[in-house]
Write a protein that holds these residues in place. Structure first.
Motif, PDB file in Angstrom:
ATOM      1  N   SER A  82     -40.227 -39.018 -49.446  1.00 29.97           N
ATOM      2  CA  SER A  82     -41.146 -39.484 -48.394  1.00 29.97           C
ATOM      3  C   SER A  82     -40.832 -40.899 -47.899  1.00 29.97           C
ATOM      4  O   SER A  82     -41.509 -41.403 -47.015  1.00 29.97           O
ATOM      5  CB  SER A  82     -42.596 -39.397 -48.874  1.00 29.97           C
TER       6      SER A  82
ATOM      7  N   ARG B  46     -47.675 -26.135 -47.628  1.00 27.68           N
ATOM      8  CA  ARG B  46     -46.222 -25.969 -47.627  1.00 27.68           C
ATOM      9  C   ARG B  46     -45.811 -24.624 -47.010  1.00 27.68           C
ATOM     10  O   ARG B  46     -44.753 -24.512 -46.394  1.00 27.68           O
ATOM     11  CB  ARG B  46     -45.652 -26.151 -49.032  1.00 27.68           C
TER      12      ARG B  46
ATOM     13  N   ARG C 202     -46.511 -34.146 -53.344  1.00 28.71           N
ATOM     14  CA  ARG C 202     -47.287 -34.135 -52.089  1.00 28.71           C
ATOM     15  C   ARG C 202     -47.474 -32.705 -51.583  1.00 28.71           C
ATOM     16  O   ARG C 202     -46.663 -31.835 -51.860  1.00 28.71           O
ATOM     17  CB  ARG C 202     -46.548 -34.974 -51.028  1.00 28.71           C
TER      18      ARG C 202
ATOM     19  N   SER D 225     -45.665 -32.786 -44.998  1.00 31.69           N
ATOM     20  CA  SER D 225     -46.256 -33.323 -46.236  1.00 31.69           C
ATOM     21  C   SER D 225     -45.187 -33.952 -47.133  1.00 31.69           C
ATOM     22  O   SER D 225     -45.509 -34.738 -48.018  1.00 31.69           O
ATOM     23  CB  SER D 225     -46.987 -32.209 -47.002  1.00 31.69           C
ATOM     24  N   GLN D 226     -43.923 -33.606 -46.912  1.00 28.28           N
ATOM     25  CA  GLN D 226     -42.875 -34.019 -47.861  1.00 28.28           C
ATOM     26  C   GLN D 226     -42.118 -35.274 -47.436  1.00 28.28           C
ATOM     27  O   GLN D 226     -41.610 -36.003 -48.274  1.00 28.28           O
ATOM     28  CB  GLN D 226     -41.866 -32.879 -48.047  1.00 28.28           C
TER      29      GLN D 226
ATOM     30  N   ASP E  81     -38.124 -26.147 -48.049  1.00 28.72           N
ATOM     31  CA  ASP E  81     -37.462 -27.351 -47.488  1.00 28.72           C
ATOM     32  C   ASP E  81     -36.046 -27.561 -48.035  1.00 28.72           C
ATOM     33  O   ASP E  81     -35.257 -28.294 -47.456  1.00 28.72           O
ATOM     34  CB  ASP E  81     -38.294 -28.655 -47.562  1.00 28.72           C
TER      35      ASP E  81
ATOM     36  N   HIS F 173     -41.646 -30.185 -42.339  1.00 28.10           N
ATOM     37  CA  HIS F 173     -42.259 -30.292 -43.673  1.00 28.10           C
ATOM     38  C   HIS F 173     -42.960 -31.654 -43.758  1.00 28.10           C
ATOM     39  O   HIS F 173     -42.556 -32.537 -44.508  1.00 28.10           O
ATOM     40  CB  HIS F 173     -41.190 -30.121 -44.756  1.00 28.10           C
TER      41      HIS F 173
ATOM     42  N   GLY G  63     -44.765 -29.919 -56.373  1.00 20.48           N
ATOM     43  CA  GLY G  63     -44.371 -31.136 -55.665  1.00 20.48           C
ATOM     44  C   GLY G  63     -45.525 -32.136 -55.658  1.00 20.48           C
ATOM     45  O   GLY G  63     -46.692 -31.744 -55.636  1.00 20.48           O
TER      46      GLY G  63
END
Ligand code: ZN
Length: 234
Positions: free
Chosen positions: A192, A52, A46, A177-178, A13, A175, A44
């Motif tokens: 986030s 990822r 998350r 989840s981020q 990312d 991305h 990370g």
């Protein structure tokens, strides 16, 4: 496969946020590019390595990357070591990019700083004939361009990404989840929050204003930029 450009990021990312527009533009001009992530981003708050990896794959597709490689160095443990340097040299020799993108030298996240150091050293060492990496021939890219993450610098180059804005945003949002996701139950991070996306967009707009275009990505180069004609110079 020989690539025109290779973009290195410490975490999946990083490249999307910092030079995703530029890479998308390179792709639209019919040139090949690749992304190399140093780590899987498993430290990370998350997501996890597997989530990822899927998100990184999706983002690479959106930008039009010809290849996305992971060096599988542990997240938060990018050592300035000979083995890590050789991993970067190897991937440069394999893809023989004319230009390389990497983090700027001063950064808040130590992984970004170390990724910068390894890439900038590898840009030189990859050309040494006596430095052997299996059967790969020595090769030195023409130039490194360093992108902006947390810390600011005075750019030596702006890339007009006005036409790539939507693609870049889509690649960042891949991305999942981020970044901001109201359905996520994971702990909130700086990235986030909805404000973080506003900050990213605002910065592209700000540098666009500085560059006299709508949206721009800023870069820093060791050496001055030289042109052979003024076509395309704004
Ligand atoms: Zn990062």
């Amino acid at each position: 496969m020989r690539l025109y450009a290779l973009a290195f990021g410490a975490h999946p990312d990083d490249v999307e946020m910092s030079c995703g527009g530029t890479l998308s533009m390179i792709h639209k001009h019919g040139k090949k590019f690749g992304i190399v992530d140093f780590t899987r981003g498993e430290m990370g708050t998350r997501g996890n390595a597997s989530i990822r990896a899927d998100e990184a794959e999706e983002a690479a597709k959106i930008l039009g990357a010809d290849v996305r490689r992971n060096l599988e160095i542990p997240d938060s443990d990018i050592e300035l070591s000979r083995p890590n340097l050789l991993k970067v040299v190897q991937v440069i020799r394999e893809f023989q990019p004319e230009i390389v993108f990497a983090p700027y030298r001063k950064e808040r996240h130590p992984d970004h700083v170390r990724a910068h150091q390894l890439v900038s050293q590898a840009l030189f060492y990859s050309g040494l004939i006596k430095l052997k990496t299996g059967s790969l021939a020595p090769y030195r890219p023409r130039r490194g361009f360093y992108y902006m993450q947390h810390r600011q610098f005075n750019p030596t180059l702006y890339v007009d990404i006005s036409g790539e804005y939507e693609t870049k945003v889509a690649a960042i949002k891949a991305h999942k989840s981020q970044f901001f996701n109201p359905e996520s139950k994971e702990p909130e991070t700086v990235l986030s929050t909805p404000e973080f996306m506003e900050y990213l967009l605002g910065r592209m707009r700000y540098f666009g204003r500085m560059a006299g275009v709508k949206y721009a990505e800023p870069f820093w180069t060791e050496e001055p930029i030289t042109v052979t004609d003024f076509n395309g110079v704004l």
